[in-house]
Design a protein around this motif. Structure first.
Motif, mmCIF file in Angstrom:
data_model
loop_
_atom_site.group_PDB
_atom_site.id
_atom_site.type_symbol
_atom_site.label_atom_id
_atom_site.label_comp_id
_atom_site.label_asym_id
_atom_site.label_seq_id
_atom_site.Cartn_x
_atom_site.Cartn_y
_atom_site.Cartn_z
ATOM 1 N N ASP A 1 40.965 42.147 28.893
ATOM 2 C CA ASP A 1 39.839 41.655 29.678
ATOM 3 C C ASP A 1 40.387 41.110 31.005
ATOM 4 O O ASP A 1 41.070 40.085 31.030
ATOM 5 C CB ASP A 1 39.125 40.558 28.883
ATOM 6 C CG ASP A 1 37.910 39.995 29.599
ATOM 7 O OD1 ASP A 1 37.695 40.313 30.779
ATOM 8 O OD2 ASP A 1 37.169 39.210 28.966
ATOM 9 N N GLU A 2 40.055 41.795 32.095
ATOM 10 C CA GLU A 2 40.645 41.475 33.400
ATOM 11 C C GLU A 2 39.585 41.045 34.413
ATOM 12 O O GLU A 2 39.727 41.252 35.616
ATOM 13 C CB GLU A 2 41.455 42.679 33.892
ATOM 14 C CG GLU A 2 42.536 43.073 32.880
ATOM 15 C CD GLU A 2 43.370 44.287 33.273
ATOM 16 O OE1 GLU A 2 43.231 44.770 34.409
ATOM 17 O OE2 GLU A 2 44.168 44.742 32.416
ATOM 18 N N ILE A 3 38.537 40.385 33.920
ATOM 19 C CA ILE A 3 37.389 40.036 34.739
ATOM 20 C C ILE A 3 37.731 39.078 35.882
ATOM 21 O O ILE A 3 37.051 39.056 36.915
ATOM 22 C CB ILE A 3 36.266 39.444 33.850
ATOM 23 C CG1 ILE A 3 34.944 39.320 34.596
ATOM 24 C CG2 ILE A 3 36.683 38.104 33.274
ATOM 25 C CD1 ILE A 3 34.237 40.610 34.822
ATOM 26 N N SER B 1 30.857 40.117 37.722
ATOM 27 C CA SER B 1 30.267 38.784 37.725
ATOM 28 C C SER B 1 31.100 37.756 38.480
ATOM 29 O O SER B 1 30.550 36.884 39.152
ATOM 30 C CB SER B 1 30.031 38.307 36.294
ATOM 31 O OG SER B 1 31.248 38.238 35.582
ATOM 32 N N LYS B 2 32.417 37.832 38.392
ATOM 33 C CA LYS B 2 33.265 36.798 38.985
ATOM 34 C C LYS B 2 33.628 37.122 40.440
ATOM 35 O O LYS B 2 33.333 36.358 41.351
ATOM 36 C CB LYS B 2 34.544 36.623 38.153
ATOM 37 C CG LYS B 2 34.337 36.548 36.650
ATOM 38 C CD LYS B 2 33.399 35.444 36.204
ATOM 39 C CE LYS B 2 33.279 35.441 34.680
ATOM 40 N NZ LYS B 2 32.315 34.456 34.190
ATOM 41 N N ALA B 3 34.277 38.253 40.674
ATOM 42 C CA ALA B 3 34.766 38.564 42.022
ATOM 43 C C ALA B 3 33.643 38.753 43.025
ATOM 44 O O ALA B 3 33.787 38.436 44.203
ATOM 45 C CB ALA B 3 35.653 39.809 41.982
ATOM 46 N N TYR B 4 32.507 39.279 42.555
ATOM 47 C CA TYR B 4 31.415 39.592 43.479
ATOM 48 C C TYR B 4 30.202 38.677 43.278
ATOM 49 O O TYR B 4 29.133 38.962 43.811
ATOM 50 C CB TYR B 4 31.011 41.060 43.321
ATOM 51 C CG TYR B 4 32.139 41.996 43.694
ATOM 52 C CD1 TYR B 4 32.454 42.246 45.026
ATOM 53 C CD2 TYR B 4 32.922 42.600 42.711
ATOM 54 C CE1 TYR B 4 33.499 43.085 45.370
ATOM 55 C CE2 TYR B 4 33.978 43.436 43.051
ATOM 56 C CZ TYR B 4 34.265 43.671 44.381
ATOM 57 O OH TYR B 4 35.309 44.499 44.731
ATOM 58 N N ALA B 5 30.388 37.580 42.545
ATOM 59 C CA ALA B 5 29.318 36.602 42.340
ATOM 60 C C ALA B 5 28.038 37.282 41.846
ATOM 61 O O ALA B 5 26.955 37.084 42.372
ATOM 62 C CB ALA B 5 29.049 35.808 43.617
ATOM 63 N N MET B 6 28.180 38.086 40.795
ATOM 64 C CA MET B 6 27.056 38.855 40.253
ATOM 65 C C MET B 6 26.846 38.594 38.757
ATOM 66 O O MET B 6 26.580 39.527 37.994
ATOM 67 C CB MET B 6 27.294 40.353 40.485
ATOM 68 C CG MET B 6 27.329 40.782 41.942
ATOM 69 S SD MET B 6 27.765 42.545 42.131
ATOM 70 C CE MET B 6 26.361 43.351 41.347
ATOM 71 N N PRO B 7 26.920 37.355 38.284
ATOM 72 C CA PRO B 7 26.830 37.142 36.834
ATOM 73 C C PRO B 7 25.502 37.592 36.231
ATOM 74 O O PRO B 7 25.468 38.175 35.155
ATOM 75 C CB PRO B 7 27.032 35.628 36.685
ATOM 76 C CG PRO B 7 26.695 35.049 38.025
ATOM 77 C CD PRO B 7 27.118 36.077 39.014
ATOM 78 N N GLY B 8 24.402 37.336 36.913
ATOM 79 C CA GLY B 8 23.107 37.678 36.356
ATOM 80 C C GLY B 8 22.727 39.142 36.477
ATOM 81 O O GLY B 8 21.726 39.581 35.899
ATOM 82 N N TRP B 9 23.541 39.917 37.181
ATOM 83 C CA TRP B 9 23.250 41.348 37.319
ATOM 84 C C TRP B 9 23.637 42.116 36.057
ATOM 85 O O TRP B 9 23.157 43.226 35.837
ATOM 86 C CB TRP B 9 24.009 41.926 38.511
ATOM 87 C CG TRP B 9 23.621 41.334 39.836
ATOM 88 C CD1 TRP B 9 24.015 40.129 40.356
ATOM 89 C CD2 TRP B 9 22.759 41.919 40.814
ATOM 90 N NE1 TRP B 9 23.459 39.940 41.589
ATOM 91 C CE2 TRP B 9 22.688 41.024 41.907
ATOM 92 C CE3 TRP B 9 22.056 43.121 40.887
ATOM 93 C CZ2 TRP B 9 21.932 41.278 43.042
ATOM 94 C CZ3 TRP B 9 21.301 43.385 42.020
ATOM 95 C CH2 TRP B 9 21.234 42.467 43.081
ATOM 96 N N ARG B 10 24.523 41.547 35.257
ATOM 97 C CA ARG B 10 24.953 42.101 33.981
ATOM 98 C C ARG B 10 25.513 43.506 34.125
ATOM 99 O O ARG B 10 24.989 44.481 33.584
ATOM 100 C CB ARG B 10 23.806 42.092 32.943
ATOM 101 C CG ARG B 10 23.123 40.747 32.740
ATOM 102 C CD ARG B 10 24.081 39.588 32.565
ATOM 103 N NE ARG B 10 25.014 39.792 31.469
ATOM 104 C CZ ARG B 10 26.302 39.444 31.523
ATOM 105 N NH1 ARG B 10 26.824 38.927 32.630
ATOM 106 N NH2 ARG B 10 27.073 39.641 30.492
#
Length: 395
Positions: free
Chosen positions: A201-203, A235-244
């Protein structure tokens, strides 16, 4: 009424904490969240605009289960450029977040009676995902004096005839450890020797500091490559957590099985979010650097503030956006007639007394510590840690 698997699963502690925070806020209490595992930044405008354009273009139909071809091609390009990995689009499966990608990987590899090695402390969902598929998690503690590097001796001892996989996370949640090439190569050689798979897991790969380098385990040799499933997401690098939106990459046989499973569970990931993810990979990358630069600044400040609190111990994290803090010096103490025996008790004490939310180590299978996130504003971080220092002084 409920199945044995359902009753065997523990709710995510982070969700329970969020529910308690919501209740306190409904009472008018201002709680500062240092428990959050998501960026405090908004999604970059170019990414949001890509989603709006997809809606305007009526890109709202079912898509292929593994994801739209353009996105899988962009992921392959990203792997080649960033990680030195060669994957083909048919070896990629886009999923509804990296968590689903992890579940898919464990599901296609493991069943009843199998074992999955999990270095601890670990992300809260790993053990429950393993239990959901009927396999058994085998925990191998990592040592704080080794900066939570992988415990290769412990891993070697934990390998059995039933070992099907190991779940690793680098950069690591919750410790911030970034595993070295030497460590990962040794782990890869164990996987090749004993025939198990490394689910990597390299998130948090973009969030590394002080010259630390993220290494994808699968890049280390052709033999190790064949024993890896690489997990990542947006979710982390591109600030997209809620985009799933997350994804996995693996040899074709494994990805074919993953696609078959996903096809019967969720089918394709959200079509609009896929267009946003495509823009995240192919568009400007400057916002990633800006966010990571700010995380680095906050990281330094958190370290300064923690050093001012007597009795706490911590290692400087090399990646992600967390500090793993040993608070065992405060366990066994009392306040207001209540004894604080565990990190759970201490987290509740800090929530009530300091109005600061942290996650207890029990959630990560390592009691006696707490996780502090610095995915919050510098002002809030300073206010919360000052309040935590004052609260701990009462014990």
């Amino acid at each position: 009424m409920l199945s044995e698997k359902a009753t065997n699963i523990s709710p995510a502690a982070t969700i329970e904490i969020s529910a308690r925070i919501a209740e306190l806020r409904r009472q008018g209490i201002n709680i500062i969240s240092l428990n959050i595992g998501e960026p405090d930044y908004p999604t970059p405008e170019n990414i949001s605009q890509a989603a709006k354009s997809a809606i305007d273009a009526h890109f709202t139909k079912y898509q292929p289960v593994p994801g739209i071809l353009e996105l899988r091609e962009a992921i392959c390009k990203k792997f080649k450029t960033d990680n030195g990995l060669t994957y083909r689009p048919n070896e990629i499966c886009v999923s509804a977040g990296a968590k689903q990608a992890v579940f898919n990987a464990v599901f296609v590899l493991c069943g009843e009676g199998d074992e999955v090695i999990i270095p601890t402390p670990c992300w809260v969902s790993y053990s429950e995902i393993v239990k959901l598929v009927g396999a058994t998690p085998v925990y191998v503690p990592c040592a704080p004096e080794e900066n939570f590097d992988l415990n290769l001796t412990g891993i070697r001892s934990a390998i059995s005839s039933r070992t099907k996989a190991i779940l690793i996370n680098t950069p690591n949640n919750p410790t911030g450890a970034v595993y070295s090439e030497q460590t990962l190569r040794a782990l890869g050689e164990l996987a090749v020797e004993h025939g198990f798979t490394i689910i990597s897991d390299e998130i948090y790969e973009k969030m590394v500091y002080d010259g630390a380098e993220h290494i994808s385990t699968a890049s280390l040799s052709p033999e190790i490559y064949r024993h890896c499933i690489t997990i990542n997401g947006f979710s982390k690098a591109y600030a997209m957590p809620g985009w799933r939106i997350g994804y996995s990459a693996a040899p074709l046989e494994v990805t074919t099985a993953i696609k078959a499973v996903q096809g019967h569970v969720t089918s394709a990931a959200n079509s609009i979010a896929q267009k946003a993810a495509l823009e995240a990979l192919s568009g400007p990358q400057d916002t990633v650097a800006v966010m990571c630069g700010e995380y680095a600044r906050r990281r330094s400040r958190v370290a300064q503030l923690l050093q001012e609190i007597p009795g706490v111990r911590f290692s400087m994290p090399s990646g992600a956006f967390y500090f793993w803090v040993d608070v065992s010096a405060y366990l066994g103490k009392s306040h207001g007639g209540k004894k604080i025996n565990t990190a759970v008790d201490l987290a509740n004490f800090l929530l009530e007394q300091a109005h600061a939310a942290v996650v207890p180590g029990e959630a990560f299978h390592m009691p006696g510590s707490i996780r502090i996130s610095y995915a919050n504003s510098m002002k809030n971080i300073e206010l919360a840690l000052t309040a935590i220092k004052e609260a701990l002084a009462l014990l």
